[in-house]
Scaffold this motif. Structure first.
Motif, PDB file in Angstrom:
ATOM      1  N   GLN A  28      11.115  -4.037   2.794  1.00 39.22           N
ATOM      2  CA  GLN A  28      10.377  -5.287   2.920  1.00 39.22           C
ATOM      3  C   GLN A  28       9.644  -5.369   4.254  1.00 39.22           C
ATOM      4  N   THR A  29      10.303  -4.945   5.322  1.00 36.51           N
ATOM      5  CA  THR A  29       9.676  -5.023   6.635  1.00 36.51           C
ATOM      6  C   THR A  29       9.900  -3.725   7.388  1.00 36.51           C
ATOM      7  N   GLY A  30       9.016  -3.467   8.296  1.00 37.15           N
ATOM      8  CA  GLY A  30       9.167  -2.279   9.124  1.00 37.15           C
ATOM      9  C   GLY A  30       8.101  -2.245  10.192  1.00 37.15           C
ATOM     10  N   SER A  31       8.415  -1.541  11.246  1.00 36.53           N
ATOM     11  CA  SER A  31       7.435  -1.350  12.307  1.00 36.53           C
ATOM     12  C   SER A  31       7.687  -0.009  12.983  1.00 36.53           C
ATOM     13  N   VAL A  32       6.630   0.525  13.536  1.00 32.39           N
ATOM     14  CA  VAL A  32       6.685   1.755  14.322  1.00 32.39           C
ATOM     15  C   VAL A  32       5.925   1.481  15.615  1.00 32.39           C
ATOM     16  N   THR A  33       6.530   1.831  16.731  1.00 33.24           N
ATOM     17  CA  THR A  33       5.859   1.714  18.023  1.00 33.24           C
ATOM     18  C   THR A  33       5.724   3.109  18.601  1.00 33.24           C
ATOM     19  N   MET A  93       8.068  12.951  -1.685  1.00 36.94           N
ATOM     20  CA  MET A  93       7.348  12.576  -0.464  1.00 36.94           C
ATOM     21  C   MET A  93       7.203  11.054  -0.417  1.00 36.94           C
ATOM     22  N   ILE A  94       7.369  10.486   0.763  1.00 37.56           N
ATOM     23  CA  ILE A  94       7.176   9.060   0.987  1.00 37.56           C
ATOM     24  C   ILE A  94       5.913   8.886   1.820  1.00 37.56           C
ATOM     25  N   SER A  95       5.058   7.948   1.409  1.00 45.05           N
ATOM     26  CA  SER A  95       3.824   7.634   2.140  1.00 45.05           C
ATOM     27  C   SER A  95       3.859   6.165   2.522  1.00 45.05           C
ATOM     28  N   LEU A  96       3.961   5.907   3.811  1.00 45.75           N
ATOM     29  CA  LEU A  96       3.989   4.535   4.307  1.00 45.75           C
ATOM     30  C   LEU A  96       2.711   4.251   5.068  1.00 45.75           C
ATOM     31  N   PHE A  97       2.171   3.052   4.891  1.00 41.42           N
ATOM     32  CA  PHE A  97       0.953   2.651   5.576  1.00 41.42           C
ATOM     33  C   PHE A  97       1.255   1.478   6.497  1.00 41.42           C
ATOM     34  N   PHE A  98       0.597   1.497   7.658  1.00 42.37           N
ATOM     35  CA  PHE A  98       0.839   0.502   8.699  1.00 42.37           C
ATOM     36  C   PHE A  98      -0.493  -0.018   9.217  1.00 42.37           C
ATOM     37  N   GLN A  99      -0.494  -1.281   9.654  1.00 40.82           N
ATOM     38  CA  GLN A  99      -1.637  -1.880  10.346  1.00 40.82           C
ATOM     39  C   GLN A  99      -1.202  -2.162  11.777  1.00 40.82           C
ATOM     40  N   ARG A 100      -2.139  -2.024  12.696  1.00 40.73           N
ATOM     41  CA  ARG A 100      -1.844  -2.306  14.102  1.00 40.73           C
ATOM     42  C   ARG A 100      -1.508  -3.784  14.259  1.00 40.73           C
ATOM     43  N   GLN A 101      -0.456  -4.052  15.012  1.00 40.68           N
ATOM     44  CA  GLN A 101      -0.046  -5.437  15.238  1.00 40.68           C
ATOM     45  C   GLN A 101      -0.924  -6.079  16.266  1.00 40.68           C
ATOM     46  N   LYS A 105       0.817  -1.223   0.000  1.00 45.35           N
ATOM     47  CA  LYS A 105       0.000   0.000   0.000  1.00 45.35           C
ATOM     48  C   LYS A 105       0.848   1.270   0.000  1.00 45.35           C
ATOM     49  N   SER A 106       2.144   1.134   0.287  1.00 42.09           N
ATOM     50  CA  SER A 106       3.016   2.286   0.514  1.00 42.09           C
ATOM     51  C   SER A 106       3.618   2.809  -0.782  1.00 42.09           C
ATOM     52  N   ASP A 107       3.948   4.104  -0.785  1.00 38.52           N
ATOM     53  CA  ASP A 107       4.633   4.759  -1.902  1.00 38.52           C
ATOM     54  C   ASP A 107       5.986   5.221  -1.380  1.00 38.52           C
TER      55      ASP A 107
END
Length: 153
Positions: free
Chosen positions: A52-57, A145-153, A42-44
């Motif tokens: 490939q992988t990433g997380s934000v807390t 601009m970078i647009s990253l999308f995340f889902q709650r773990q 989903k990310s640009d």
């Protein structure tokens, strides 16, 4: 006596409205709390190699904001890992040496993290999407601009 009762009632209503708005804003901030996992499809990535992988807390507790990021890229000719945390009172500046500083603050319901390293400033804006995902917009000088999308773990 009747005028005092009316004034007391008006003051009570105003106080109640103020606290309700404050609680709604604070509640919105706490909805960011938790670990979020990158959705690369989903990310640009703004023309940059796709992670490939990433997380934000994110943890906002009583105006202390912690944002921890961890990203990984493994390509044919290169690989890199990026890990960084911002932890401090809201709107305070965190310094690490002379060449690095970071600040996190709320701009309505958007968490804005500004990081300056070696005179290059990167601005990250975290916001919640209607579908429950989190969007991270990254602005860097000289880059798209970078647009990253995340889902709650």
């Amino acid at each position: 006596m009747r005028i005092q009762s009316r004034n007391f009632f008006k003051a009570s209503v105003i106080c109640l409205a103020f606290f309700a708005v404050s609680a709604a804003i604070a509640g919105g901030h706490h909805s960011f709390n938790g670990t979020w996992v990158l959705e690369p499809t989903k990310s640009d990535f703004g023309g940059q190699p796709a992670l490939q992988t990433g997380s934000v807390t994110i943890n906002d507790r009583e105006h202390n904001i912690t944002v921890s990021r961890n990203f990984n890229y493994d390509g044919a000719n290169e690989s890199f890992s990026y890990s960084f945390s911002t932890d401090g009172r809201e709107n305070s500046t965190i310094h690490q040496g002379k060449a690095f500083k970071s600040k996190a603050k709320w701009d309505d319901n958007v968490l804005k993290v500004t990081t300056t390293q070696n005179d290059v400033t990167v601005v990250e804006r975290y916001s919640l999407e209607p579908d429950g995902s989190m969007k991270l917009m990254i602005e860097r000088p000289g880059h798209r601009m970078i647009s990253l999308f995340f889902q709650r773990q």
